[in-house]
Design a protein around this motif. Structure first.
Motif, PDB file in Angstrom:
ATOM      1  N   ALA A 120       0.840  -1.192   0.000  1.00 18.74           N
ATOM      2  CA  ALA A 120       0.000   0.000   0.000  1.00 18.74           C
ATOM      3  C   ALA A 120       0.871   1.236   0.000  1.00 18.74           C
ATOM      4  CB  ALA A 120      -0.945   0.004   1.202  1.00 18.74           C
ATOM      5  N   LEU A 121       0.262   2.334  -0.401  1.00 12.74           N
ATOM      6  CA  LEU A 121       0.912   3.641  -0.435  1.00 12.74           C
ATOM      7  C   LEU A 121       0.198   4.536   0.563  1.00 12.74           C
ATOM      8  CD1 LEU A 121       2.805   5.752  -1.817  1.00 12.74           C
ATOM      9  CD2 LEU A 121       0.988   6.087  -3.519  1.00 12.74           C
ATOM     10  N   GLY A 122       0.964   5.193   1.443  1.00 12.21           N
ATOM     11  CA  GLY A 122       0.371   6.023   2.473  1.00 12.21           C
ATOM     12  C   GLY A 122       0.890   7.445   2.440  1.00 12.21           C
ATOM     13  N   GLU A 123       0.028   8.376   2.880  1.00 12.13           N
ATOM     14  CA  GLU A 123       0.410   9.787   2.931  1.00 12.13           C
ATOM     15  C   GLU A 123      -0.217  10.422   4.162  1.00 12.13           C
ATOM     16  OE1 GLU A 123       0.070  13.742   0.063  1.00 12.13           O
ATOM     17  OE2 GLU A 123      -1.621  12.343   0.208  1.00 12.13           O
ATOM     18  N   LYS A 124       0.581  11.180   4.897  1.00 19.08           N
ATOM     19  CA  LYS A 124       0.088  11.925   6.049  1.00 19.08           C
ATOM     20  C   LYS A 124       0.964  13.156   6.229  1.00 19.08           C
ATOM     21  CE  LYS A 124      -2.182  12.588  10.003  1.00 19.08           C
ATOM     22  NZ  LYS A 124      -3.613  12.940  10.074  1.00 19.08           N
ATOM     23  N   ARG A 125       0.338  14.329   6.128  1.00 18.03           N
ATOM     24  CA  ARG A 125       1.037  15.603   6.317  1.00 18.03           C
ATOM     25  C   ARG A 125       2.289  15.716   5.452  1.00 18.03           C
ATOM     26  NH1 ARG A 125       0.481  15.935  12.941  1.00 18.03           N
ATOM     27  NH2 ARG A 125      -1.795  16.156  12.964  1.00 18.03           N
ATOM     28  N   GLY A 126       2.152  15.304   4.208  1.00 15.46           N
ATOM     29  CA  GLY A 126       3.246  15.434   3.260  1.00 15.46           C
ATOM     30  C   GLY A 126       4.235  14.301   3.268  1.00 15.46           C
ATOM     31  N   CYS A 127       4.179  13.440   4.276  1.00 16.23           N
ATOM     32  CA  CYS A 127       5.081  12.287   4.342  1.00 16.23           C
ATOM     33  C   CYS A 127       4.464  11.125   3.570  1.00 16.23           C
ATOM     34  CB  CYS A 127       5.335  11.879   5.787  1.00 16.23           C
ATOM     35  SG  CYS A 127       6.162  13.154   6.765  1.00 16.23           S
ATOM     36  N   VAL A 128       5.264  10.479   2.732  1.00 19.23           N
ATOM     37  CA  VAL A 128       4.783   9.401   1.874  1.00 19.23           C
ATOM     38  C   VAL A 128       5.612   8.151   2.129  1.00 19.23           C
ATOM     39  CG1 VAL A 128       4.453   8.642  -0.511  1.00 19.23           C
ATOM     40  CG2 VAL A 128       3.991  11.018   0.113  1.00 19.23           C
ATOM     41  N   ALA A 129       4.937   7.013   2.221  1.00 23.19           N
ATOM     42  CA  ALA A 129       5.623   5.731   2.399  1.00 23.19           C
ATOM     43  C   ALA A 129       4.850   4.667   1.638  1.00 23.19           C
ATOM     44  CB  ALA A 129       5.721   5.368   3.876  1.00 23.19           C
ATOM     45  N   ALA A 130       5.546   3.616   1.236  1.00 24.20           N
ATOM     46  CA  ALA A 130       4.905   2.526   0.503  1.00 24.20           C
ATOM     47  C   ALA A 130       5.555   1.214   0.897  1.00 24.20           C
ATOM     48  CB  ALA A 130       5.020   2.746  -1.007  1.00 24.20           C
ATOM     49  N   GLY A 131       4.782   0.119   0.738  1.00 24.27           N
ATOM     50  CA  GLY A 131       5.338  -1.194   0.992  1.00 24.27           C
ATOM     51  C   GLY A 131       4.398  -2.086   1.770  1.00 24.27           C
ATOM     52  N   PRO A 132       4.846  -3.296   2.115  1.00 24.70           N
ATOM     53  CA  PRO A 132       4.010  -4.246   2.857  1.00 24.70           C
ATOM     54  C   PRO A 132       3.591  -3.734   4.230  1.00 24.70           C
ATOM     55  CG  PRO A 132       5.875  -5.360   1.844  1.00 24.70           C
ATOM     56  CD  PRO A 132       6.120  -3.901   1.683  1.00 24.70           C
ATOM     57  N   ALA A 133       4.467  -2.987   4.914  1.00 22.34           N
ATOM     58  CA  ALA A 133       4.124  -2.492   6.248  1.00 22.34           C
ATOM     59  C   ALA A 133       2.933  -1.538   6.190  1.00 22.34           C
ATOM     60  CB  ALA A 133       5.333  -1.804   6.882  1.00 22.34           C
ATOM     61  N   VAL A 134       2.874  -0.718   5.153  1.00 24.23           N
ATOM     62  CA  VAL A 134       1.745   0.204   5.007  1.00 24.23           C
ATOM     63  C   VAL A 134       0.466  -0.585   4.731  1.00 24.23           C
ATOM     64  CG1 VAL A 134       0.860   2.206   3.757  1.00 24.23           C
ATOM     65  CG2 VAL A 134       3.321   1.975   4.145  1.00 24.23           C
ATOM     66  N   TRP A 135       0.580  -1.657   3.932  1.00 24.49           N
ATOM     67  CA  TRP A 135      -0.596  -2.493   3.679  1.00 24.49           C
ATOM     68  C   TRP A 135      -1.087  -3.147   4.972  1.00 24.49           C
ATOM     69  CZ3 TRP A 135      -2.091  -7.502   4.429  1.00 24.49           C
ATOM     70  CH2 TRP A 135      -3.253  -7.915   3.769  1.00 24.49           C
ATOM     71  N   ARG A 136      -0.147  -3.629   5.790  1.00 26.23           N
ATOM     72  CA  ARG A 136      -0.553  -4.267   7.046  1.00 26.23           C
ATOM     73  C   ARG A 136      -1.262  -3.271   7.957  1.00 26.23           C
ATOM     74  NH1 ARG A 136       4.499  -6.901   6.358  1.00 26.23           N
ATOM     75  NH2 ARG A 136       5.546  -5.413   7.747  1.00 26.23           N
ATOM     76  N   LEU A 137      -0.803  -2.010   7.948  1.00 24.58           N
ATOM     77  CA  LEU A 137      -1.484  -0.983   8.730  1.00 24.58           C
ATOM     78  C   LEU A 137      -2.905  -0.776   8.216  1.00 24.58           C
ATOM     79  CD1 LEU A 137      -1.579   1.319  10.805  1.00 24.58           C
ATOM     80  CD2 LEU A 137      -0.562   2.815   9.044  1.00 24.58           C
ATOM     81  N   LYS A 138      -3.043  -0.672   6.910  1.00 27.95           N
ATOM     82  CA  LYS A 138      -4.376  -0.493   6.324  1.00 27.95           C
ATOM     83  C   LYS A 138      -5.269  -1.691   6.631  1.00 27.95           C
ATOM     84  CE  LYS A 138      -6.769  -0.038   1.874  1.00 27.95           C
ATOM     85  NZ  LYS A 138      -7.893   0.689   2.481  1.00 27.95           N
ATOM     86  N   ASP A 139      -4.730  -2.879   6.498  1.00 32.65           N
ATOM     87  CA  ASP A 139      -5.489  -4.094   6.776  1.00 32.65           C
ATOM     88  C   ASP A 139      -5.950  -4.123   8.234  1.00 32.65           C
ATOM     89  OD1 ASP A 139      -6.313  -6.939   6.115  1.00 32.65           O
ATOM     90  OD2 ASP A 139      -4.849  -7.331   7.699  1.00 32.65           O
ATOM     91  N   TRP A 140      -5.077  -3.734   9.152  1.00 34.93           N
ATOM     92  CA  TRP A 140      -5.429  -3.718  10.574  1.00 34.93           C
ATOM     93  C   TRP A 140      -6.533  -2.708  10.847  1.00 34.93           C
ATOM     94  CZ3 TRP A 140      -4.870   0.231  14.279  1.00 34.93           C
ATOM     95  CH2 TRP A 140      -5.113  -0.158  15.596  1.00 34.93           C
ATOM     96  N   ILE A 141      -6.442  -1.520  10.255  1.00 32.36           N
ATOM     97  CA  ILE A 141      -7.467  -0.492  10.442  1.00 32.36           C
ATOM     98  C   ILE A 141      -8.812  -0.971   9.898  1.00 32.36           C
ATOM     99  CG2 ILE A 141      -8.196   1.816   9.718  1.00 32.36           C
ATOM    100  CD1 ILE A 141      -5.231   2.631   9.752  1.00 32.36           C
ATOM    101  N   ASP A 142      -8.791  -1.539   8.700  1.00 29.27           N
ATOM    102  CA  ASP A 142     -10.035  -1.983   8.068  1.00 29.27           C
ATOM    103  C   ASP A 142     -10.689  -3.116   8.847  1.00 29.27           C
ATOM    104  OD1 ASP A 142      -9.771  -0.122   6.059  1.00 29.27           O
ATOM    105  OD2 ASP A 142      -8.823  -1.502   4.643  1.00 29.27           O
ATOM    106  N   ARG A 143      -9.892  -4.102   9.241  1.00 29.20           N
ATOM    107  CA  ARG A 143     -10.468  -5.245   9.959  1.00 29.20           C
ATOM    108  C   ARG A 143     -10.984  -4.826  11.336  1.00 29.20           C
ATOM    109  NH1 ARG A 143      -9.608 -10.243   7.697  1.00 29.20           N
ATOM    110  NH2 ARG A 143      -8.025 -10.383   6.056  1.00 29.20           N
ATOM    111  N   ARG A 144     -10.301  -3.926  11.990  1.00 29.25           N
ATOM    112  CA  ARG A 144     -10.776  -3.449  13.289  1.00 29.25           C
ATOM    113  C   ARG A 144     -12.123  -2.748  13.132  1.00 29.25           C
ATOM    114  NH1 ARG A 144      -7.805   1.385  16.498  1.00 29.25           N
ATOM    115  NH2 ARG A 144      -8.477   2.390  14.562  1.00 29.25           N
ATOM    116  N   PHE A 145     -12.256  -1.938  12.091  1.00 29.42           N
ATOM    117  CA  PHE A 145     -13.530  -1.264  11.834  1.00 29.42           C
ATOM    118  C   PHE A 145     -14.640  -2.282  11.594  1.00 29.42           C
ATOM    119  CE2 PHE A 145     -16.598   0.554   8.820  1.00 29.42           C
ATOM    120  CZ  PHE A 145     -17.002   1.694   9.512  1.00 29.42           C
ATOM    121  N   MET A 146     -14.371  -3.290  10.776  1.00 30.31           N
ATOM    122  CA  MET A 146     -15.402  -4.261  10.418  1.00 30.31           C
ATOM    123  C   MET A 146     -15.837  -5.101  11.611  1.00 30.31           C
ATOM    124  SD  MET A 146     -16.206  -3.784   7.293  1.00 30.31           S
ATOM    125  CE  MET A 146     -16.965  -5.288   6.703  1.00 30.31           C
ATOM    126  N   ARG A 147     -14.911  -5.444  12.500  1.00 29.70           N
ATOM    127  CA  ARG A 147     -15.265  -6.280  13.651  1.00 29.70           C
ATOM    128  C   ARG A 147     -16.309  -5.624  14.541  1.00 29.70           C
ATOM    129  NH1 ARG A 147      -9.713  -7.740  13.765  1.00 29.70           N
ATOM    130  NH2 ARG A 147      -9.278  -6.099  15.287  1.00 29.70           N
TER     131      ARG A 147
END
Length: 743
Positions: free
Chosen positions: A349-376
């Protein structure tokens, strides 16, 4: 706050749609309901799809069920009334929500969260040839089939994604990942009419996405407007030759849905419902809107993104409670900066916050954790349709098992028989052809000139808190007794007990009940000619129905079955356990939807097939269950039968619920007659329980000559009873005293 709710209660709060904001209202209402406020949820589809996980589904990271919030059990946990129908308009002056196919719903306060459509659907060929991304459920349901239609072998299919926003870019990367994982060669093109992809995002974020597309060989074409879509072609402005396109995904940005456009509601320049920063619709007191369907005045820059709908949920819940209490409303301030997460496929995944940009598996895992927590927080049932481990149980919320309504609220057959026996033989009456001395579904009375009058009465306490549905099903159920005798219902009288409540609320309840009754009677030419109302502790609806026999038609009695006849059941079984589960928030919305679709259908067509097929005996299956009503037919005919359990057709979900031990409150009374049935040693499990499940507005049980069965089943299937099935055969009376055998 809840104790401050004003005195003119009860009042009605109607939620239309189950978007990201409304599911939060339901969850919060579940944990902290407002006393004496009736909450109603109007849904055109039981499941809401979480948009944030759709690209992951397209990429192959999630199964479809992981994206879904089943709003029906969630609403039941919030003790909400559920209306499974499409809202088609809102009248803010009369405070009514128009609902397709049924009476409008009155409200004191209401909220809209119905999502959005996509722009450009009016362009030639889009609807016919493109896979449109909204409604999201349609995309999820159709994607696999459309991918399977792509050319195979040595062919290199061309896939085009139209739309350069976050949705289009994510879908582009997700499709790339999915097709590469399948080992397929393809050409992928993204087309948009904006200057650059991802408008509204920072330059570094856009550049990183651009590099990602370039590294994968994805062609990006900006500043290009699509004119039309053809079969295998995409026609764009300024190009003489069309783009080859074996599959077109249409993700062109949000457009208002018909509900907002067709209602007398204020709209902004883009056509979305215009709301204040309190989420209340401008100029429409008591009406709120949130999510993609709403546009907040003064905040036109806010994009149609799920993150904003999620943030609106707590504010909407607070303001609905404040409005009910007559308090000042909170203001919602959309955040100008948030964590943007873009799924790149390949579990990156690709992430952006306050001008800072990062990409890679770690960003995807963060997104996955946020999404699954919301759904639960909103998934009441797990993948096996059992209560989810992480969700509060019904028992912990005080939702103890309650007595069932519908035909599952009958007095037990044993008690009924004993009471009638104590009355003794009724006086002789030559006009009574069928009555207490010869019990059947309907009484048959001889009239002058040789005509026969059929008469029956039936009713039940409410099986759910939707009075319109209860009224319609009560009418269908009562008509079933006349149809089971091969008759034509002609007139009806209604008896309605309205719960003790305010005069205004009582009027609305009675209106909804009678509108539901009329919805069943009017299409069949049955006249509602009068009735009676009372007040009581709970809703009860009953109908007395009279009818006649068609010219030259004979009564389809209980007592005509003969050895060798074939037993046919026209509809599935399991309504009792499904209604019981629904009351406790343990039934999937799709199960409830399918059940309701059956409950509101009359047995008219099945009765016509029974007559034309020479049925020798007929009855409708209701509160005594299949076992009880089959026993009545067999005893009256002086025969026995052999029933094949595997042939019984269950409603979706019924066997799963019975296997988990769930039962209607009337099930035990029905099963008390188990000893009269000869069960094979191998007969066990939920299909045995299905025999005793009390049915509401069930199908017909027919005894048919064997040579007429195939034609009868074909006619039933064509007439709208596709689950009609042969369940066994009539045999000579059992010498061992068993009513029937089950194998």
């Amino acid at each position: 706050m809840d104790t401050a709710i004003r005195a003119e209660l009860p009042r009605d709060l109607v939620l239309v749609g189950a978007g990201h904001a409304h599911v939060q209202v339901l969850r919060r209402w579940m944990m902290k309901p407002v006393p004496s406020v009736r909450l109603t949820l109007v849904l055109d589809c039981p499941e809401a799809v979480y948009s944030g996980m759709v690209p992951g589904f397209v990429a192959g990271d999630y199964e479809a069920r992981e994206l879904e919030i089943d709003a029906v059990p969630l609403a039941r946990r919030a003790r909400a009334r559920i209306v499974l129908a499409r809202a088609v308009g809102v009248d803010p002056e009369a405070r009514r929500v128009a609902v397709e196919g049924r009476a409008p719903l009155s409200y004191d306060f209401a909220s809209l969260d119905v999502g959005s459509s996509v722009r450009g659907l009016d362009l030639p060929g889009v609807v016919e040839h493109a896979l449109v991304t909204r409604p999201i459920r349609s995309l999820v349901g159709a994607l696999e089939a459309r991918l399977a239609q792509l050319p195979g072998g040595d062919a290199m299919p061309n896939v085009c994604v139209v739309g350069g926003g976050a949705a289009g870019v994510e879908l582009c990367f997700a499709l790339d990942a999915r097709l590469r994982a399948q080992g397929r060669a393809f050409r992928l093109t993204l087309v948009c009419d904006t200057v650059e992809v991802l408008p509204g995002h920072g330059q570094r974020f856009v550049q990183r996405a651009r590099r990602e597309a370039e590294s994968r060989g994805v062609r990006v074409v900006c500043r290009t407007r699509v004119e039309r879509v053809g079969k295998g072609e995409l026609f764009v402005e300024g190009e003489r030759e069309p783009f080859p396109a074996d599959l077109v995904l249409w993700a062109t940005g949000a457009a208002p849905v018909a509900l907002g456009l067709d209602s007398r509601l204020p709209r902004n320049a883009a056509g979305f419902v215009r709301v204040r920063d309190t989420l209340e619709v401008e100029g429409c007191p008591g009406l709120f809107a949130a999510g993609d369907c709403a546009g907040i005045s003064g905040f036109d820059w806010v994009p149609k993104a799920g993150v904003y709908a999620v943030r609106e949920g707590p504010v909407l819940d607070a303001n609905l409670r404040r409005a009910l209490a007559g308090r000042a409303l909170r203001r919602y301030r959309p955040q100008t900066d948030f964590l943007a997460l873009l799924n790149l496929g390949d579990r990156r995944a690709l992430g952006e916050k306050r001008g800072c940009v990062a990409a890679g598996p770690a960003v995807w895992r963060l997104k996955d954790w946020i999404d699954r927590r919301f759904m639960r927080r909103f998934q009441v049932l797990d993948a096996a349709s059992a209560p989810a481990r992480d969700f509060p149980s019904a028992e912990s919320m005080g939702m103890e098992s309650m007595d069932c309504g519908g035909c599952a609220a009958k007095l037990g057959a044993t008690s009924l028989d004993a009471a009638l026996a104590r009355l003794g033989t009724p006086p002789a009456d030559e006009s009574v052809l069928v009555g207490l001395a010869r019990p059947d579904d309907s009484a048959a009375l001889a009239l002058s000139g040789g005509a026969v009058l059929l008469a029956t009465i039936d009713g039940f306490r409410a099986f759910c808190d939707d009075p319109w549905l209860v009224g319609r099903v009560a009418a269908v159920n009562a008509l079933g007794d006349v149809f089971a005798k091969g008759g034509r219902p002609r007139h009806a009288l209604a008896l309605v007990t309205v719960p003790d409540e305010s005069a205004r609320a009582g009027e609305e309840t009675l209106y909804q009940v009678l509108a539901g009754v009329r919805a069943a009677l009017d299409p069949l030419g049955v006249s509602l000619v009068g009735g009676h109302t009372t007040r009581g502790p709970e809703l009860f609806v009953g109908l007395a129905v009279t009818g006649d026999l068609p010219a030259g038609g004979d009564l389809l009695s209980l007592d005509g079955a003969r050895p060798g006849d074939v037993l046919v059941l026209t509809r599935p079984l399991g309504s009792g356990v499904l209604l019981a589960a629904d009351m406790q928030g343990l039934a999937r919305g799709a199960w409830v939807r399918d059940l309701h679709a059956s409950l509101v259908r009359s047995n008219q067509c099945a009765a016509e097939v029974a007559r034309s097929s020479g049925a020798t005996a007929s009855t409708d299956v209701s509160g005594f269950g299949l076992a009880g009503h089959l026993a009545e037919l067999l005893r009256a005919s002086g025969v026995s039968a052999r029933v094949r359990l595997e042939a019984l057709a269950p409603f979706p979900g019924a066997l799963e619920l019975l296997a988990r031990g769930l039962r209607s409150s009337y099930h035990e009374q029905n099963e008390s007659r188990r000893r009269a049935i000869d069960f094979a040693p191998t007969a066990s499990g939920p299909r045995v329980a299905l025999l005793f499940d009390p049915q509401t507005a069930g199908g017909l049980l027919l005894a048919l000559p064997p040579e007429r069965v195939d034609a009868a089943l074909a006619a039933l299937h064509e007439a709208g009873d596709p689950e009609a099935v042969r369940i066994g055969e009539v045999t000579a009376r059992s010498e061992e005293g068993f009513v029937f055998s089950a194998v």
